[in-house]
Design a protein around this motif. Structure first.
Motif, PDB file in Angstrom:
ATOM      1  N   PRO A   1      -7.925  -5.101  27.929  1.00  0.00           N
ATOM      2  CA  PRO A   1      -6.440  -5.608  28.012  1.00  0.00           C
ATOM      3  C   PRO A   1      -6.364  -6.316  29.381  1.00  0.00           C
ATOM      4  O   PRO A   1      -5.367  -7.334  29.338  1.00  0.00           O
ATOM      5  CB  PRO A   1      -5.563  -4.820  27.740  1.00  0.00           C
TER       6      PRO A   1
ATOM      7  N   LEU B   1      -7.620 -12.289  30.407  1.00  0.00           N
ATOM      8  CA  LEU B   1      -6.954 -13.157  29.703  1.00  0.00           C
ATOM      9  C   LEU B   1      -7.904 -14.163  28.855  1.00  0.00           C
ATOM     10  O   LEU B   1      -8.820 -14.724  29.468  1.00  0.00           O
ATOM     11  CB  LEU B   1      -6.027 -13.919  30.592  1.00  0.00           C
ATOM     12  N   LEU B   2      -7.558 -14.259  27.789  1.00  0.00           N
ATOM     13  CA  LEU B   2      -8.484 -15.207  26.763  1.00  0.00           C
ATOM     14  C   LEU B   2      -7.700 -16.632  26.734  1.00  0.00           C
ATOM     15  O   LEU B   2      -6.783 -16.771  26.457  1.00  0.00           O
ATOM     16  CB  LEU B   2      -8.512 -14.598  25.335  1.00  0.00           C
TER      17      LEU B   2
ATOM     18  N   ARG C   1     -10.305 -13.971  18.334  1.00  0.00           N
ATOM     19  CA  ARG C   1      -9.644 -13.457  19.594  1.00  0.00           C
ATOM     20  C   ARG C   1      -9.486 -11.776  19.577  1.00  0.00           C
ATOM     21  O   ARG C   1      -9.454 -11.373  20.507  1.00  0.00           O
ATOM     22  CB  ARG C   1      -8.392 -14.230  19.511  1.00  0.00           C
ATOM     23  N   GLY C   2      -9.223 -11.356  18.415  1.00  0.00           N
ATOM     24  CA  GLY C   2      -8.814  -9.975  18.426  1.00  0.00           C
ATOM     25  C   GLY C   2     -10.311  -8.886  18.665  1.00  0.00           C
ATOM     26  O   GLY C   2     -10.058  -8.129  19.603  1.00  0.00           O
ATOM     27  N   ALA C   3     -11.177  -9.475  18.351  1.00  0.00           N
ATOM     28  CA  ALA C   3     -12.533  -8.986  18.681  1.00  0.00           C
ATOM     29  C   ALA C   3     -12.788  -8.882  20.217  1.00  0.00           C
ATOM     30  O   ALA C   3     -13.481  -8.097  20.832  1.00  0.00           O
ATOM     31  CB  ALA C   3     -13.681  -9.242  17.849  1.00  0.00           C
TER      32      ALA C   3
ATOM     33  N   HIS D   1     -10.764  -9.360  22.348  1.00  0.00           N
ATOM     34  CA  HIS D   1      -9.676  -8.893  23.638  1.00  0.00           C
ATOM     35  C   HIS D   1     -10.292  -7.553  23.282  1.00  0.00           C
ATOM     36  O   HIS D   1     -10.119  -6.700  24.340  1.00  0.00           O
ATOM     37  CB  HIS D   1      -8.532  -9.038  22.629  1.00  0.00           C
ATOM     38  N   HIS D   2     -10.544  -6.820  22.152  1.00  0.00           N
ATOM     39  CA  HIS D   2     -11.136  -5.391  22.066  1.00  0.00           C
ATOM     40  C   HIS D   2     -12.238  -5.154  22.992  1.00  0.00           C
ATOM     41  O   HIS D   2     -12.153  -4.170  23.634  1.00  0.00           O
ATOM     42  CB  HIS D   2     -11.420  -5.120  20.673  1.00  0.00           C
TER      43      HIS D   2
ATOM     44  N   LEU E   1     -19.223  -6.498  16.434  1.00  0.00           N
ATOM     45  CA  LEU E   1     -18.623  -5.823  17.724  1.00  0.00           C
ATOM     46  C   LEU E   1     -19.911  -5.425  18.583  1.00  0.00           C
ATOM     47  O   LEU E   1     -19.905  -5.578  19.970  1.00  0.00           O
ATOM     48  CB  LEU E   1     -17.657  -4.616  17.389  1.00  0.00           C
TER      49      LEU E   1
ATOM     50  N   LEU F   1     -10.933 -17.656  16.336  1.00  0.00           N
ATOM     51  CA  LEU F   1     -10.951 -16.687  15.247  1.00  0.00           C
ATOM     52  C   LEU F   1     -11.678 -15.369  15.669  1.00  0.00           C
ATOM     53  O   LEU F   1     -11.394 -14.493  14.818  1.00  0.00           O
ATOM     54  CB  LEU F   1     -11.262 -17.315  13.703  1.00  0.00           C
TER      55      LEU F   1
ATOM     56  N   THR G   1     -14.835 -10.447  11.519  1.00  0.00           N
ATOM     57  CA  THR G   1     -14.343 -10.473  12.856  1.00  0.00           C
ATOM     58  C   THR G   1     -14.140  -9.077  13.266  1.00  0.00           C
ATOM     59  O   THR G   1     -13.789  -8.588  14.281  1.00  0.00           O
ATOM     60  CB  THR G   1     -13.000 -11.153  12.826  1.00  0.00           C
ATOM     61  N   THR G   2     -14.836  -8.103  12.603  1.00  0.00           N
ATOM     62  CA  THR G   2     -14.324  -6.457  12.817  1.00  0.00           C
ATOM     63  C   THR G   2     -15.610  -5.693  12.515  1.00  0.00           C
ATOM     64  O   THR G   2     -15.577  -4.759  13.021  1.00  0.00           O
ATOM     65  CB  THR G   2     -13.349  -5.912  11.916  1.00  0.00           C
TER      66      THR G   2
END
Lengths: 274, 274
Positions: free
Chosen positions: A203, A206-207, A194-196, A198-199, A165, A192, A159-160
């Motif tokens: 910001p 909205l997800l 979500r972090g990526a 959002h990145h 990315l 799963l 995920t990173t």
């Protein structure tokens, strides 16, 4: 009034377990019977008619197992077959598309909503149809983008990485250019990421997870119809799949968590499978 | 560049495990070292000075254990001591309040945001302070409501009973009357009440989980500073508490899930405890 029967949930594979996880967060006393049609996974390349046949077959199997409602935790099956499933069984049926669209209609501030999913889901037009149904005369622009590589990254637990990315930036740039302020995660694997997401989106966007939104609908329906389980002892969940239970269990623990125990292989009528 | 050190997370008890869960969803390769200060739980009735002492003590303990960042996964400790923790350690420090406030500023459409939390959190004014800092001259009205009974319902696994729904209606009616369109879940126990809160507030109100929003900040900070773990083997998590490890583990599995194994009891300098 207390109804101890299980909630039936199905998907073509493991992705629907993110929906189960959201359901169990909201409703820790409800037993779940999950069916992953892993022998015929993925549904993407199947014809509409095949997916309808599979979905109705699985829904009938779940009703034979005495579930009190059915959650179609699969975007392809919801897009292709939600009405056929509703017609085939007498228990309440919830899909993953309408809850997410309803949340997006409420959440967007600028009327520009992005949708990411598999090629088949995005091409199906099912999200646009749901928008037209739920928000007649809608002024919301719904902009779809297929993200075919995402599922594989998620199943690898990546995920990173720079590769993930880079893929996310490639897929999401058109949605950023379109100025969306809300993004529907239209595939049950994507919570799963979500972090990526959002990145990459930043910001301001909205997800909306279809897993979380669908779980809220399940809570509402069980409550309204007096179908909640009031027993306080921990519920027993069951996990069935049509393919290799080892593969299913390995990913299942990652997607769902502690409630995932072992998986049983269950043969449906598989004559239509590859 | 790959940094295999753990993310340090602490709370007065088990609630912070909902934050860990969101972090592990977004970052499945990151090891977590969690510390629950269960011998001194809850922090609510403690003086400001006591909470500051405890928080700095735990943060130093985590740094001795070689964590690469610290997440203060506790509203009381974030409200009382985030700046003290930042001053005491040299690793990045994230609290649970600012991420949720930032998300609310972006999400509200009518400028009316509700906040629910414990008595102490709501009375502390920490969310209002964060709003003033993050959105200077803000025109957003932030309306707080303490919900003291919620934690006990969550710890019993009760998210649907008539008693829980009656309490939710009693607490939330003033926020509905105030016309909020966004609700901050300002206590780490509350993500597990999402279904009930949605039911009572209705589908028009967006629920923001401080656990999910904080996890996004963790993703950003580790990515920006080159602190991500690139190893692909499953990480080892550790769970420590200052009180009874059995009690902690029992609730921990419910709050976190599969990654929760056993808990170790760790004695800090407990002279300030009751």
């Amino acid at each position: 009034m207390s109804d101890p029967r299980a909630i039936g949930v199905f998907d073509s594979g493991v992705g629907g377990l993110t929906v189960v996880r959201s359901i169990l967060d909201d409703l820790p006393r409800e037993p779940v019977l999950y069916f992953g049609d892993t022998a015929r996974y993925p549904y993407g390349p199947r014809t509409l008619e095949e997916v309808r046949t599979f979905a109705v077959q699985i829904a009938r199997h779940l009703v034979e197992r005495d579930v009190k409602m059915i959650v179609v935790a699969c975007n392809s099956a919801t897009a292709a077959a939600i009405e056929q499933v509703r017609a085939a069984v007498s228990v309440p049926v919830v899909g993953v598309i309408e809850p997410a669209v309803r949340a997006a209609v409420r959440a967007t501030r600028n009327g520009r909503v992005g949708l990411i999913g598999t090629e088949v889901t995005v091409a199906s037009g099912a999200y646009h149809d749901a928008l037209a149904r739920l928000d007649p005369g809608s002024e919301i622009a719904l902009i779809g983008q297929a993200c075919p590589a995402f599922v594989e990254f998620v199943e690898r637990g990546d995920t990173t990485s720079p590769a993930l990315l880079a893929a996310a930036e490639r897929y999401l740039t058109p949605l950023q250019a379109a100025g969306v302020d809300t993004l529907i995660l239209g595939c049950t694997h994507y919570p799963l990421l979500r972090g990526a997401l959002h990145h990459v989106m930043g910001p301001e966007v909205l997800l909306l997870s279809s897993a979380d939104e669908t779980a809220k609908d399940v809570y509402e329906i069980l409550g309204e119809r007096g179908l909640l389980n009031e027993m306080t002892r921990p519920p027993d969940h069951r996990f069935e799949c049509s393919g290799d239970p080892e593969w299913f269990a390995g990913l299942g623990r990652r997607f769902l968590g502690p409630e995932f125990l072992d998986a049983d292989r269950v043969s449906l009528e598989l004559s239509k499978s590859r």
